[in-house]
Design a protein around this motif. Structure first.
Motif, PDB file in Angstrom:
ATOM      1  N   LEU A  13      -6.459  -5.244  -8.635  1.00 11.09           N
ATOM      2  CA  LEU A  13      -7.363  -5.395  -7.505  1.00 11.09           C
ATOM      3  C   LEU A  13      -6.898  -4.527  -6.326  1.00 11.09           C
ATOM      4  N   GLY A  14      -7.622  -4.629  -5.206  1.00  8.27           N
ATOM      5  CA  GLY A  14      -7.260  -3.866  -4.020  1.00  8.27           C
ATOM      6  C   GLY A  14      -7.615  -2.398  -4.129  1.00  8.27           C
ATOM      7  N   GLN A  15      -8.688  -2.094  -4.833  1.00  9.59           N
ATOM      8  CA  GLN A  15      -9.001  -0.717  -5.197  1.00  9.59           C
ATOM      9  C   GLN A  15      -9.743   0.041  -4.095  1.00  9.59           C
ATOM     10  N   ASP A  16      -9.722   1.369  -4.236  1.00  9.17           N
ATOM     11  CA  ASP A  16     -10.527   2.278  -3.405  1.00  9.17           C
ATOM     12  C   ASP A  16     -10.232   2.142  -1.923  1.00  9.17           C
ATOM     13  N   GLY A  17      -9.035   1.675  -1.603  1.00  4.31           N
ATOM     14  CA  GLY A  17      -8.592   1.670  -0.220  1.00  4.31           C
ATOM     15  C   GLY A  17      -9.163   0.593   0.659  1.00  4.31           C
ATOM     16  N   TYR A  62       0.581   5.461  -6.516  1.00  3.94           N
ATOM     17  CA  TYR A  62      -0.554   5.729  -5.646  1.00  3.94           C
ATOM     18  C   TYR A  62      -1.799   5.895  -6.495  1.00  3.94           C
ATOM     19  N   CYS A  63      -2.858   5.170  -6.122  1.00  5.62           N
ATOM     20  CA  CYS A  63      -4.103   5.174  -6.894  1.00  5.62           C
ATOM     21  C   CYS A  63      -5.248   5.612  -5.981  1.00  5.62           C
ATOM     22  N   PRO A  64      -5.502   6.922  -5.891  1.00  8.80           N
ATOM     23  CA  PRO A  64      -6.574   7.379  -5.020  1.00  8.80           C
ATOM     24  C   PRO A  64      -7.917   7.538  -5.722  1.00  8.80           C
ATOM     25  N   HIS A  65      -8.960   7.066  -5.081  1.00 12.88           N
ATOM     26  CA  HIS A  65     -10.313   7.586  -5.273  1.00 12.88           C
ATOM     27  C   HIS A  65     -10.313   8.805  -4.363  1.00 12.88           C
ATOM     28  N   HIS A  66     -10.208   9.996  -4.942  1.00 13.22           N
ATOM     29  CA  HIS A  66      -9.901  11.177  -4.148  1.00 13.22           C
ATOM     30  C   HIS A  66     -11.146  11.688  -3.416  1.00 13.22           C
ATOM     31  N   ARG A  67     -11.028  12.864  -2.795  1.00 12.09           N
ATOM     32  CA  ARG A  67     -12.010  13.270  -1.790  1.00 12.09           C
ATOM     33  C   ARG A  67     -13.344  13.733  -2.359  1.00 12.09           C
ATOM     34  N   LEU A  99      -4.886   8.275 -11.191  1.00 10.75           N
ATOM     35  CA  LEU A  99      -6.178   8.734 -10.709  1.00 10.75           C
ATOM     36  C   LEU A  99      -7.270   7.730 -11.062  1.00 10.75           C
ATOM     37  N   ALA A 100      -7.952   7.234 -10.037  1.00  8.84           N
ATOM     38  CA  ALA A 100      -8.949   6.178 -10.223  1.00  8.84           C
ATOM     39  C   ALA A 100     -10.239   6.748 -10.793  1.00  8.84           C
ATOM     40  N   HIS A 101     -10.835   6.012 -11.737  1.00  7.22           N
ATOM     41  CA  HIS A 101     -12.101   6.369 -12.396  1.00  7.22           C
ATOM     42  C   HIS A 101     -12.260   7.882 -12.469  1.00  7.22           C
ATOM     43  N   ARG A 119       4.975   0.305   7.954  1.00 10.32           N
ATOM     44  CA  ARG A 119       5.471  -1.073   7.886  1.00 10.32           C
ATOM     45  C   ARG A 119       4.523  -1.968   7.102  1.00 10.32           C
ATOM     46  N   LEU A 120       3.217  -1.816   7.332  1.00  7.97           N
ATOM     47  CA  LEU A 120       2.244  -2.648   6.616  1.00  7.97           C
ATOM     48  C   LEU A 120       2.280  -2.379   5.115  1.00  7.97           C
ATOM     49  N   VAL A 121       2.383  -1.117   4.730  1.00  4.55           N
ATOM     50  CA  VAL A 121       2.469  -0.783   3.308  1.00  4.55           C
ATOM     51  C   VAL A 121       3.761  -1.342   2.721  1.00  4.55           C
ATOM     52  N   ALA A 122       4.871  -1.167   3.431  1.00  3.00           N
ATOM     53  CA  ALA A 122       6.156  -1.675   2.934  1.00  3.00           C
ATOM     54  C   ALA A 122       6.137  -3.188   2.790  1.00  3.00           C
ATOM     55  N   GLU A 123       5.554  -3.871   3.758  1.00  2.00           N
ATOM     56  CA  GLU A 123       5.482  -5.337   3.677  1.00  2.00           C
ATOM     57  C   GLU A 123       4.658  -5.773   2.480  1.00  2.00           C
ATOM     58  N   GLY A 124       3.525  -5.097   2.240  1.00  2.85           N
ATOM     59  CA  GLY A 124       2.698  -5.459   1.090  1.00  2.85           C
ATOM     60  C   GLY A 124       3.421  -5.253  -0.226  1.00  2.85           C
ATOM     61  N   LEU A 125       4.150  -4.156  -0.342  1.00  2.00           N
ATOM     62  CA  LEU A 125       4.916  -3.894  -1.563  1.00  2.00           C
ATOM     63  C   LEU A 125       6.047  -4.895  -1.718  1.00  2.00           C
ATOM     64  N   ALA A 126       6.730  -5.215  -0.627  1.00  2.00           N
ATOM     65  CA  ALA A 126       7.807  -6.201  -0.695  1.00  2.00           C
ATOM     66  C   ALA A 126       7.291  -7.573  -1.101  1.00  2.00           C
ATOM     67  N   GLN A 127       6.031  -7.848  -0.762  1.00  2.30           N
ATOM     68  CA  GLN A 127       5.435  -9.141  -1.108  1.00  2.30           C
ATOM     69  C   GLN A 127       4.829  -9.156  -2.503  1.00  2.30           C
ATOM     70  N   GLY A 128       4.880  -8.023  -3.218  1.00  2.50           N
ATOM     71  CA  GLY A 128       4.482  -8.042  -4.627  1.00  2.50           C
ATOM     72  C   GLY A 128       3.419  -7.069  -5.047  1.00  2.50           C
ATOM     73  N   ALA A 129       2.821  -6.288  -4.126  1.00  5.79           N
ATOM     74  CA  ALA A 129       1.829  -5.290  -4.532  1.00  5.79           C
ATOM     75  C   ALA A 129       2.480  -4.257  -5.448  1.00  5.79           C
ATOM     76  N   VAL A 130       1.679  -3.721  -6.379  1.00 11.35           N
ATOM     77  CA  VAL A 130       2.208  -2.776  -7.371  1.00 11.35           C
ATOM     78  C   VAL A 130       2.087  -1.328  -6.918  1.00 11.35           C
ATOM     79  N   GLY A 131       1.413  -1.072  -5.807  1.00 15.29           N
ATOM     80  CA  GLY A 131       1.242   0.282  -5.321  1.00 15.29           C
ATOM     81  C   GLY A 131       0.266   0.290  -4.167  1.00 15.29           C
ATOM     82  N   MET A 132      -0.329   1.456  -3.932  1.00 17.52           N
ATOM     83  CA  MET A 132      -1.285   1.636  -2.831  1.00 17.52           C
ATOM     84  C   MET A 132      -2.511   2.380  -3.344  1.00 17.52           C
ATOM     85  N   SER A 133      -3.686   1.983  -2.882  1.00 20.05           N
ATOM     86  CA  SER A 133      -4.932   2.658  -3.237  1.00 20.05           C
ATOM     87  C   SER A 133      -5.508   3.353  -2.013  1.00 20.05           C
ATOM     88  N   SER A 134      -6.373   4.327  -2.255  1.00 19.40           N
ATOM     89  CA  SER A 134      -7.166   4.952  -1.194  1.00 19.40           C
ATOM     90  C   SER A 134      -8.587   5.151  -1.683  1.00 19.40           C
TER      91      SER A 134
END
Length: 527
Positions: free
Chosen positions: A85-89, A219-224, A250-252, A175-190
């Motif tokens: 979950l948490g997709q497409d930023g 990192y899971c981007p829906h790129h430009r 790379l997303a979809h 800081r927000l990204v680091a906190e989310g990862l420390a709390q268990g997120a598997v990565g970051m989306s955009s």
């Protein structure tokens, strides 16, 4: 032992050849594979069925559906045991009260949950990533992992402004990204065709990816762009993540619109060159040609500055609306991948307000119809974009770093059939009917490879000691039931699905078991 599955044809998620075996399950784990001589409290005769690891949906939009709908057969019936979950930023954590209100409005077309939504939606009683994952731990239909959504983080740190972040704002985003990862997120989306994430420069994204890399995430981007300049957009993500030392998913991943017909080979050559040079890259795709998004997402990025209420104000203003039309129809809006919109390819799949239900299933006849609908439904409509190419879909799914992702949007009167059909469609259409993938290779794409990307040490394979997240299906009959005309039909040929050794599907019917929990990032060395 809790359960012995007898005589299954095991396709174990590695891509290796199938074999026939009994499989014993106890306390939520696979305890024995082979000829199991002792009995269990329960026995299942699996002769004629394939036993595989539960499928992992690498791109899901069930962020609220899991909380709203305990049944969630849309995914459970497909054999999905884990969604990312948490997709497409854009999603609902981390947030403050202001950001939550804005995000709920911005992605109501994906998930419902708009502040004005009258249908008894979920109680948004979390604000952090950890609190959201804790909420999942109260029991949901299937397991779920989470990506920190970069667009939401940017909205939290500096609002919906189209400008570079200040050093202080960039530090806050880190800081927000680091906190989310420390709390268990598997990565970051955009979502780099969605506001406000698309306002971020490559340098800003690189800094956030360095944080992700430090926590062992991806990192899971829906790129430009998936249209005009698509190859350049892919190349930007490859170079950005290599510079940050961050894994890339790379997303979809596909090549859409007329100018990219037959060009999947160029994308795969780009990826192969990067992989040969040591890059860590995977991708996901769904086995259909149309895309699906919100109607408002097609607008140019400048129209989204200031957030959803500012978009509505611009749509009401005739002069601003004309600027939007010109960008869409003449120059090609960045929200529509730089390609001038062909309204005949845009089909309305859902509206937030049932009063606009007559639009569902129709193709828009021009900008004024789109404008009226966006205003009346308060940016709520979802659309199918008929812009894909079958040969690109097939070429990409064959690639060895490919995984399966539904990108399933569950809202709307006529959602994309991928939401209910992606995984059986792979097995029925592309394995049995077309032979694009072998059975064992396809199962690896849907289970073992995604688990490896997620760095899950005990999921994704049928192996002793691993969690008993399992699916049993009939390879001769498995098929998607969902179609464009009837998109909410459940699949055929998947009678049993287990999560932690508990049946969530039995004899083709959903049980009342809520065995799903959050699946959190495995701690990285040094963290």
């Amino acid at each position: 032992m809790d359960l012995v599955i007898r005589g299954a044809r095991v396709v174990d998620g590695t891509g290796g050849p199938p074999y026939t075996a009994d499989v014993a399950v106890h306390a939520g784990r696979v305890t024995e594979i082979g000829r199991v001589r002792s009995g269990g409290r329960r026995t299942l005769d699996a002769h004629g069925l394939v036993l595989a690891p539960g499928f992992i949906d690498m791109h899901a939009h069930s962020d609220l559906a899991l909380l709203r709908d305990p049944d969630h057969s849309a995914k459970a019936a497909q054999g999905v045991t884990l969604e990312v979950l948490g997709q497409d930023g854009l999603s609902y954590a981390p947030v403050d009260d202001r950001t939550l209100t804005e995000v709920r409005a911005a992605i109501a077309g994906w998930n419902g949950g708009a502040p004005w939504d009258p249908d008894g939606d979920v109680d948004f009683d979390w604000r952090t990533v950890g609190e959201y994952l804790d909420r999942l731990d109260t029991g949901v239909a299937v397991n779920a992992a989470y990506l920190v959504p970069q667009g939401t983080v940017r909205a939290y740190a500096l609002g919906w402004a189209d400008r570079p972040a200040t050093p202080a704002e960039l530090d806050r985003m880190r800081r927000l990204v680091a906190e989310g990862l420390a709390q268990g997120a598997v990565g970051m989306s955009s979502g780099l065709t969605y506001t406000p994430g698309m306002y971020a420069s490559g340098a800003e994204l690189t800094e956030l990816c360095r944080v992700v890399a430090g926590y062992g995430g991806y990192y899971c981007p829906h790129h430009r762009s998936y249209g005009h300049g698509a190859l350049g957009a892919y190349a930007e993500m490859v170079e950005l993540t290599r510079g940050a030392g961050c894994a890339l998913h790379l997303a979809h991943a596909t090549m859409n619109f007329g100018e990219n017909e037959g060009r999947a080979g160029e994308l795969l050559a780009l990826l192969d060159d990067a992989l040969a040079g040591g890059a860590d890259i995977t991708l996901d795709s769904y086995p259909y040609t149309p895309g699906c998004t919100t109607l408002v997402a097609l607008l140019p990025s400048w129209a989204g500055e200031g957030g959803p209420e500012a978009v509505l104000a611009r749509l009401r203003d005739d002069a601003e609306a004309e600027r939007i039309r010109y960008a869409l129809e003449v120059t090609g809006a960045d929200g529509c991948h730089g390609v001038p919109v062909d309204w005949s390819t845009i089909e309305i799949s859902g509206t937030a307000d049932p009063a606009y239900g007559a639009y569902v299933g129709t193709r828009l006849d021009g900008w004024e119809s789109a404008r009226r609908l966006l205003l009346g439904d308060r940016l709520g409509p979802t659309v199918l974009q008929h812009v894909g190419h079958e040969e690109n879909v097939r070429a990409i799914m064959r690639h060895p770093v490919h995984t399966g992702g539904s990108d399933g949007i569950l809202r709307g009167a006529k959602p994309h059939p991928r939401a209910y059909g992606t995984f059986p469609h792979y097995l029925g259409r592309y394995v049995r009917e077309l032979g694009v993938l072998s059975l064992e290779e396809c199962v690896a794409h849907l289970s073992g490879r995604p688990a490896a990307r997620l760095r899950l040490p005990d999921r994704g394979l049928v192996r002793e000691g691993y969690r008993a997240d399992l699916v049993l299906f009939d390879p001769e009959t498995v098929a998607a039931g969902a179609t464009y005309e009837n998109p909410r039909v459940l699949p055929a040929g998947i009678p049993y699905v287990l999560i932690d050794g508990r049946f969530v599907m039995r004899d083709g019917r959903r049980t009342d078991v809520l065995a799903g929990r959050s699946v959190r990032r495995t701690p990285h060395d040094g963290r």
